[in-house]
Write a protein that holds these residues in place. Structure first.
Motif, PDB file in Angstrom:
ATOM      1  N   LEU A 138       0.850  -1.181   0.000  1.00 58.66           N
ATOM      2  CA  LEU A 138       0.000   0.000   0.000  1.00 58.66           C
ATOM      3  C   LEU A 138       0.893   1.241   0.000  1.00 58.66           C
ATOM      4  CD1 LEU A 138      -2.596  -0.926   2.790  1.00 58.66           C
ATOM      5  CD2 LEU A 138      -3.071  -0.782   0.338  1.00 58.66           C
ATOM      6  N   ALA A 139       0.480   2.255  -0.757  1.00 58.93           N
ATOM      7  CA  ALA A 139       1.172   3.546  -0.748  1.00 58.93           C
ATOM      8  C   ALA A 139       0.119   4.625  -0.953  1.00 58.93           C
ATOM      9  CB  ALA A 139       2.232   3.614  -1.844  1.00 58.93           C
ATOM     10  N   SER A 140       0.447   5.840  -0.603  1.00 54.98           N
ATOM     11  CA  SER A 140      -0.468   6.955  -0.890  1.00 54.98           C
ATOM     12  C   SER A 140       0.224   7.930  -1.825  1.00 54.98           C
ATOM     13  CB  SER A 140      -0.893   7.668   0.400  1.00 54.98           C
ATOM     14  OG  SER A 140       0.173   8.430   0.943  1.00 54.98           O
ATOM     15  N   TYR A 141      -0.601   8.659  -2.596  1.00 56.22           N
ATOM     16  CA  TYR A 141      -0.066   9.748  -3.396  1.00 56.22           C
ATOM     17  C   TYR A 141      -0.971  10.970  -3.210  1.00 56.22           C
ATOM     18  CZ  TYR A 141       1.840  12.834  -6.784  1.00 56.22           C
ATOM     19  OH  TYR A 141       2.422  13.951  -7.342  1.00 56.22           O
ATOM     20  N   ALA A 142      -0.405  12.042  -2.674  1.00 53.26           N
ATOM     21  CA  ALA A 142      -1.104  13.325  -2.506  1.00 53.26           C
ATOM     22  C   ALA A 142      -2.409  13.167  -1.736  1.00 53.26           C
ATOM     23  CB  ALA A 142      -1.357  13.983  -3.862  1.00 53.26           C
ATOM     24  N   ALA A 143      -2.411  12.290  -0.743  1.00 54.10           N
ATOM     25  CA  ALA A 143      -3.603  12.118   0.079  1.00 54.10           C
ATOM     26  C   ALA A 143      -3.822  13.348   0.950  1.00 54.10           C
ATOM     27  CB  ALA A 143      -3.450  10.874   0.956  1.00 54.10           C
ATOM     28  N   SER A 144      -5.086  13.581   1.330  1.00 51.76           N
ATOM     29  CA  SER A 144      -5.412  14.750   2.138  1.00 51.76           C
ATOM     30  C   SER A 144      -6.452  14.395   3.193  1.00 51.76           C
ATOM     31  CB  SER A 144      -5.944  15.876   1.249  1.00 51.76           C
ATOM     32  OG  SER A 144      -6.363  16.986   2.029  1.00 51.76           O
ATOM     33  N   PHE A 145      -6.357  15.083   4.338  1.00 54.32           N
ATOM     34  CA  PHE A 145      -7.374  14.982   5.381  1.00 54.32           C
ATOM     35  C   PHE A 145      -8.411  16.094   5.247  1.00 54.32           C
ATOM     36  CE2 PHE A 145      -3.866  12.587   7.157  1.00 54.32           C
ATOM     37  CZ  PHE A 145      -4.470  11.573   7.878  1.00 54.32           C
ATOM     38  N   GLY A 146      -8.307  16.910   4.199  1.00 54.61           N
ATOM     39  CA  GLY A 146      -9.301  17.939   3.957  1.00 54.61           C
ATOM     40  C   GLY A 146      -9.451  18.880   5.138  1.00 54.61           C
ATOM     41  N   ASN A 147     -10.709  19.080   5.576  1.00 54.87           N
ATOM     42  CA  ASN A 147     -10.961  20.017   6.669  1.00 54.87           C
ATOM     43  C   ASN A 147     -10.911  19.360   8.050  1.00 54.87           C
ATOM     44  OD1 ASN A 147     -13.393  18.608   6.344  1.00 54.87           O
ATOM     45  ND2 ASN A 147     -14.639  20.348   6.992  1.00 54.87           N
ATOM     46  N   HIS A 148     -10.382  18.137   8.130  1.00 56.22           N
ATOM     47  CA  HIS A 148     -10.068  17.536   9.433  1.00 56.22           C
ATOM     48  C   HIS A 148      -8.754  18.169   9.885  1.00 56.22           C
ATOM     49  CE1 HIS A 148     -10.037  14.283  12.504  1.00 56.22           C
ATOM     50  NE2 HIS A 148      -8.737  14.468  12.420  1.00 56.22           N
ATOM     51  N   ASP A 149      -8.856  19.094  10.830  1.00 57.91           N
ATOM     52  CA  ASP A 149      -7.699  19.914  11.174  1.00 57.91           C
ATOM     53  C   ASP A 149      -6.679  19.147  12.008  1.00 57.91           C
ATOM     54  OD1 ASP A 149      -6.947  22.948  10.985  1.00 57.91           O
ATOM     55  OD2 ASP A 149      -6.381  22.296  13.006  1.00 57.91           O
ATOM     56  N   ALA A 150      -5.414  19.469  11.791  1.00 55.60           N
ATOM     57  CA  ALA A 150      -4.326  18.801  12.509  1.00 55.60           C
ATOM     58  C   ALA A 150      -4.440  18.986  14.017  1.00 55.60           C
ATOM     59  CB  ALA A 150      -2.978  19.319  12.012  1.00 55.60           C
ATOM     60  N   SER A 151      -5.041  20.084  14.458  1.00 60.40           N
ATOM     61  CA  SER A 151      -5.175  20.332  15.894  1.00 60.40           C
ATOM     62  C   SER A 151      -6.061  19.293  16.582  1.00 60.40           C
ATOM     63  CB  SER A 151      -5.748  21.732  16.136  1.00 60.40           C
ATOM     64  OG  SER A 151      -7.059  21.835  15.596  1.00 60.40           O
ATOM     65  N   GLU A 152      -6.893  18.602  15.818  1.00 60.41           N
ATOM     66  CA  GLU A 152      -7.787  17.592  16.380  1.00 60.41           C
ATOM     67  C   GLU A 152      -7.138  16.219  16.461  1.00 60.41           C
ATOM     68  OE1 GLU A 152     -11.483  17.645  14.259  1.00 60.41           O
ATOM     69  OE2 GLU A 152     -11.475  19.830  14.125  1.00 60.41           O
ATOM     70  N   GLY A 153      -6.006  16.046  15.809  1.00 56.73           N
ATOM     71  CA  GLY A 153      -5.307  14.773  15.850  1.00 56.73           C
ATOM     72  C   GLY A 153      -6.051  13.668  15.112  1.00 56.73           C
ATOM     73  N   LEU A 154      -5.438  12.486  15.101  1.00 54.36           N
ATOM     74  CA  LEU A 154      -6.011  11.311  14.450  1.00 54.36           C
ATOM     75  C   LEU A 154      -6.096  10.182  15.456  1.00 54.36           C
ATOM     76  CD1 LEU A 154      -6.960  10.083  11.716  1.00 54.36           C
ATOM     77  CD2 LEU A 154      -4.592   9.317  11.378  1.00 54.36           C
ATOM     78  N   ASP A 155      -7.280   9.612  15.587  1.00 53.88           N
ATOM     79  CA  ASP A 155      -7.472   8.507  16.519  1.00 53.88           C
ATOM     80  C   ASP A 155      -6.487   7.379  16.213  1.00 53.88           C
ATOM     81  OD1 ASP A 155      -8.952   5.762  17.201  1.00 53.88           O
ATOM     82  OD2 ASP A 155      -9.753   7.327  18.530  1.00 53.88           O
ATOM     83  N   GLN A 156      -5.944   6.774  17.252  1.00 50.29           N
ATOM     84  CA  GLN A 156      -4.914   5.760  17.073  1.00 50.29           C
ATOM     85  C   GLN A 156      -5.403   4.543  16.283  1.00 50.29           C
ATOM     86  OE1 GLN A 156      -1.492   5.478  17.620  1.00 50.29           O
ATOM     87  NE2 GLN A 156      -1.884   7.684  17.655  1.00 50.29           N
ATOM     88  N   ALA A 157      -6.686   4.242  16.371  1.00 47.61           N
ATOM     89  CA  ALA A 157      -7.206   3.103  15.600  1.00 47.61           C
ATOM     90  C   ALA A 157      -7.034   3.342  14.099  1.00 47.61           C
ATOM     91  CB  ALA A 157      -8.672   2.865  15.943  1.00 47.61           C
ATOM     92  N   TRP A 158      -7.251   4.595  13.670  1.00 45.08           N
ATOM     93  CA  TRP A 158      -7.052   4.931  12.256  1.00 45.08           C
ATOM     94  C   TRP A 158      -5.565   5.042  11.932  1.00 45.08           C
ATOM     95  CZ3 TRP A 158     -11.030   4.251   9.247  1.00 45.08           C
ATOM     96  CH2 TRP A 158     -12.315   4.397   9.762  1.00 45.08           C
ATOM     97  N   ALA A 159      -4.796   5.573  12.859  1.00 51.94           N
ATOM     98  CA  ALA A 159      -3.353   5.682  12.640  1.00 51.94           C
ATOM     99  C   ALA A 159      -2.723   4.310  12.443  1.00 51.94           C
ATOM    100  CB  ALA A 159      -2.706   6.409  13.814  1.00 51.94           C
TER     101      ALA A 159
END
Length: 356
Positions: A138-159
């Motif tokens: 698996l690899a990503s190219y130019a993936a984005s989290f859109g308006n999910h702001d970095a200040s909110e972090g990413l849940d570890q289950a998704w990480a």
């Protein structure tokens, strides 16, 4: 003879949206042009399809579109879907059953907001995080989290799902921060596929009797729309709204297909937009432009401007209205093109590593 690896591209290729179509087309054609056996992974979901079509007919919410515009929005949607159906695609499978997919040596996730947990209908779909995908890598190219702001972090289950990726690249600083904090790795920053694999530049303007401003987007703040209108009127330019009805426009090109969208941007005297790919195509065609920030797209538009060195082209508040005329009337700084060229080389380096 060594077999050519099979590559599947997982993205939002069926969104009824010019940007989603063009980023998917650019990436699949770009990889195939480099000799890779690449196809778009043709996921399907009836619920998503219904929401897409509702949005296609009512794109201006909370302002409701007049029923008299429905035939134009329907024609636009049909042109985009027909164009998608002409792209190289896999056999169809359920969005919710990735095990139905053919097996690929590599699955590339992205571009677009594939990791945006706030996306109104694709947000939180595990497949875009690699869940259930049987592939060699698996690899990503130019993936984005859109308006999910970095200040909110990413849940570890998704990480943890992203830890399966052998190579990760993103297209904006907000997404870079999210990956860095969640995984402790520094993802590559790469160009959107439309800038990395640019389509053919349109011929010079021939069809319209005088220059025009291409207006791409909707729900513009009044101070911005009024400034664009005043600048166009002062020069006798028409305003052509592409893909949506706008009260600021002289001409409503609501039913434009994706190729016509690119031509209308490329032939314009200037571009006014609040969409990410409005900025991308203005940059691609080297058109003067003035962008305005919107709540949903603020992260990705801001970071694009910062990445390519075009920060002055983004306006955010009424006090910026006085700058809009200068932005629309002044050719782009050559340094922006130089920066994009450098980023193409940087993106090439990432792709050589990710696809090897």
């Amino acid at each position: 003879m060594t077999a050519v690896p099979k590559i599947g591209i997982l993205t939002f290729h069926r969104c009824i949206n010019y940007g989603s179509y063009w980023q998917a087309r650019a990436l699949v054609e770009g990889l195939r042009g480099r000799g890779h056996d690449a196809v778009l992974l043709d996921h399907h979901c009836e619920q998503v399809n219904r929401v897409e079509w509702r949005c296609a007919f009512q794109p201006l919410l909370p302002q409701r579109s007049a029923r008299s515009d429905f035939p134009f929005y329907k024609e636009k949607a049909r042109k985009i879907i027909d164009a998608v159906d002409r792209l190289p695609r896999s056999s169809r499978f359920s969005l919710h059953a990735p095990g139905e997919m053919d097996r690929y040596d590599l699955v590339v996730v992205g571009s677009d907001e594939v990791w945006n947990m706030r996306h109104p209908w694709y947000g939180g779909k595990p497949i875009f995080y690699g869940a259930g995908i049987e592939a060699g890598r698996l690899a990503s190219y130019a993936a984005s989290f859109g308006n999910h702001d970095a200040s909110e972090g990413l849940d570890q289950a998704w990480a943890e799902k992203l830890r399966r990726f052998s190579a990760i690249s993103v297209r904006d600083d907000n997404s870079r921060s999210l990956v860095r904090e969640a995984l402790g790795v520094e993802p590559a920053l790469v160009l959107d596929p439309c800038l990395q694999f640019p389509p053919v530049t349109p011929e010079p303007e021939q069809e319209r009797e005088r220059p025009y401003v291409a207006l791409y987007g909707h729900n513009f703040p009044d101070w911005y729309g009024d400034a664009v209108r005043a600048w166009a009127d002062a020069r006798g330019y028409r305003i052509v709204s592409v893909g949506y009805r706008s009260p600021y426009a002289d001409e409503q090109a609501i039913d434009a297909g994706p190729d016509e969208f690119s031509r209308l941007i490329g032939r314009a005297a200037a571009v006014a937009t609040n969409f990410f790919h409005g900025c991308v195509f203005a940059l691609l065609h080297n058109r003067p432009f003035a962008a305005v920030s919107s709540a949903y797209r603020s992260n990705k538009v801001r970071d694009l401007m910062r990445t390519v060195g075009a920060e002055p082209h983004l306006t955010t508040m009424p006090g910026d209205a006085s700058r809009i005329g200068d932005l629309l009337g002044t050719p782009l700084d050559p340094g922006i093109g130089d920066r994009i060229a450098a980023l193409r080389r940087q993106s090439d380096t990432y792709l050589a590593h990710a696809l090897a």
